[in-house]
Design a protein around this motif. Sequence first.
Motif, short mmCIF file in Angstrom:
data_model
loop_
_atom_site.label_atom_id
_atom_site.label_comp_id
_atom_site.label_asym_id
_atom_site.label_seq_id
_atom_site.Cartn_x
_atom_site.Cartn_y
_atom_site.Cartn_z
N LYS A 58 41.05 38.35 50.46
CA LYS A 58 41.08 38.50 49.00
C LYS A 58 42.34 37.90 48.39
CE LYS A 58 40.46 42.95 48.57
NZ LYS A 58 40.15 44.33 48.19
N LEU A 88 44.37 50.21 51.50
CA LEU A 88 45.58 50.43 52.30
C LEU A 88 45.90 51.91 52.46
CD1 LEU A 88 47.98 47.51 51.29
CD2 LEU A 88 46.70 47.80 53.42
N GLY A 115 38.10 45.09 44.58
CA GLY A 115 38.97 46.06 45.24
C GLY A 115 38.94 47.43 44.57
N SER A 141 49.18 45.70 42.94
CA SER A 141 50.27 44.92 42.35
C SER A 141 49.72 44.10 41.18
CB SER A 141 50.93 44.03 43.40
OG SER A 141 50.06 43.02 43.80
N ILE A 172 53.61 39.20 48.43
CA ILE A 172 53.75 40.41 47.61
C ILE A 172 55.21 40.54 47.20
CG2 ILE A 172 53.42 42.93 47.58
CD1 ILE A 172 51.60 42.38 50.17
P1 ADP Z 1 42.63 46.74 46.76
O1 ADP Z 1 41.28 47.33 46.77
O2 ADP Z 1 43.20 46.61 45.38
O3 ADP Z 1 42.73 45.50 47.56
P2 ADP Z 1 44.36 47.99 48.75
O4 ADP Z 1 44.77 49.41 48.88
O5 ADP Z 1 43.65 47.37 49.90
O6 ADP Z 1 43.54 47.88 47.41
O7 ADP Z 1 45.68 47.14 48.46
C1 ADP Z 1 46.56 47.58 47.43
C2 ADP Z 1 47.23 46.39 46.78
O8 ADP Z 1 48.09 45.75 47.71
C3 ADP Z 1 46.28 45.30 46.31
O9 ADP Z 1 45.77 45.57 45.03
C4 ADP Z 1 47.19 44.08 46.31
O10 ADP Z 1 47.95 44.08 45.12
C5 ADP Z 1 48.15 44.36 47.45
N1 ADP Z 1 47.78 43.66 48.70
C6 ADP Z 1 47.16 44.20 49.77
N2 ADP Z 1 47.01 43.30 50.76
C7 ADP Z 1 47.57 42.16 50.31
C8 ADP Z 1 47.76 40.84 50.87
N3 ADP Z 1 47.31 40.53 52.09
N4 ADP Z 1 48.40 39.92 50.10
C9 ADP Z 1 48.84 40.22 48.86
N5 ADP Z 1 48.70 41.44 48.29
C10 ADP Z 1 48.08 42.39 49.00
#
Ligand code: ADP
Length: 265
Positions: free
Chosen positions: A167, A227, A222, A212, A197
């Motif tokens: 993503k 996470l 998402g 973010s 990030i």
């Molecule tokens: P989401 O469903 O928004 O992807 P997650 O809990 O998986 O939710 O991730 C939280 C946030 O962390 C994301 O919205 C994104 O901003 C950031 N993020 C997660 N993985 C990555 C990545 N590989 N590269 C950049 N940003 C990331």
Amino acid sequence: GARSIWQVSRVPIDERFSLIELVNRTAEADISRAHTDFVANASHELRTPLSSIIGYVETLADPEAKVPPAMAAKFHTTVLREARRLQTLVEDLMSLSRIEAEKHEFPREKIDLGQMAQTIGGEVGFTVGEERILVETEPALVQPTLVQGDRQQLDQLIRNLIDNALKYGDPVAPVTVRLHTEGRDAVLEVIDRGEGIHPDHLPYLTRRFYRSDPGRSRAAGGTGLGLAIVKHIVERHRGKLDISSTLGHGSTVTVRLPLVTAPAP
Ligand code: ADP
């Protein structure tokens, strides 16, 4: 230290109880506030797609509205997309609560993490339709990398990390899943070459609904829970989660899980 124990013991007995109570109450207030925030966030996240579904279906059902067929088709697509978003959200919420409910039960299944990562990498790569996913393993590691775990949860953990890498990664650069061992741990890394990030966000990414870039996360489907789910799975497996990132270069998520130790001879 000894000094503070001595100080506490000098407090008259009644006040000592109220001190303990105060500490308990503060902790309870924290938990209770986190719970209220969570319920408020979850409600908001559920309400948004729901309002949109109701709005579109009402318009479609209104004979006065006379929605032209081409527009009706677009509305149907939106309704379906929003309904799917709701479904994903509910599934993620259920996963979170299930994992949390089991957090004190250490899972006992023996899982070959390398084989699992390879299988998922193959499947996701196939779905994407390009050879984007590479599962690299250290060349020396020929024998299975066995960890003690819950098959379904470890599968979800790997999928969530690959999903994020896809993503938020560079759409043309490969995502790499790497696995090696370090001492008594299996070390799984999911590496993307996306925009990375910002360090300000790093400490909060595992919080429920923290994003973010909310617009981008939502556009990519998402839920903001991926996470948080990963973190809970890692904790239940007595592992360690680490997210590192370089702006403009990409991110690496590292998960350490204890290896199944060989029985004493
Ligand atoms: P989401 O469903 O928004 O992807 P997650 O809990 O998986 O939710 O991730 C939280 C946030 O962390 C994301 O919205 C994104 O901003 C950031 N993020 C997660 N993985 C990555 C990545 N590989 N590269 C950049 N940003 C990331």
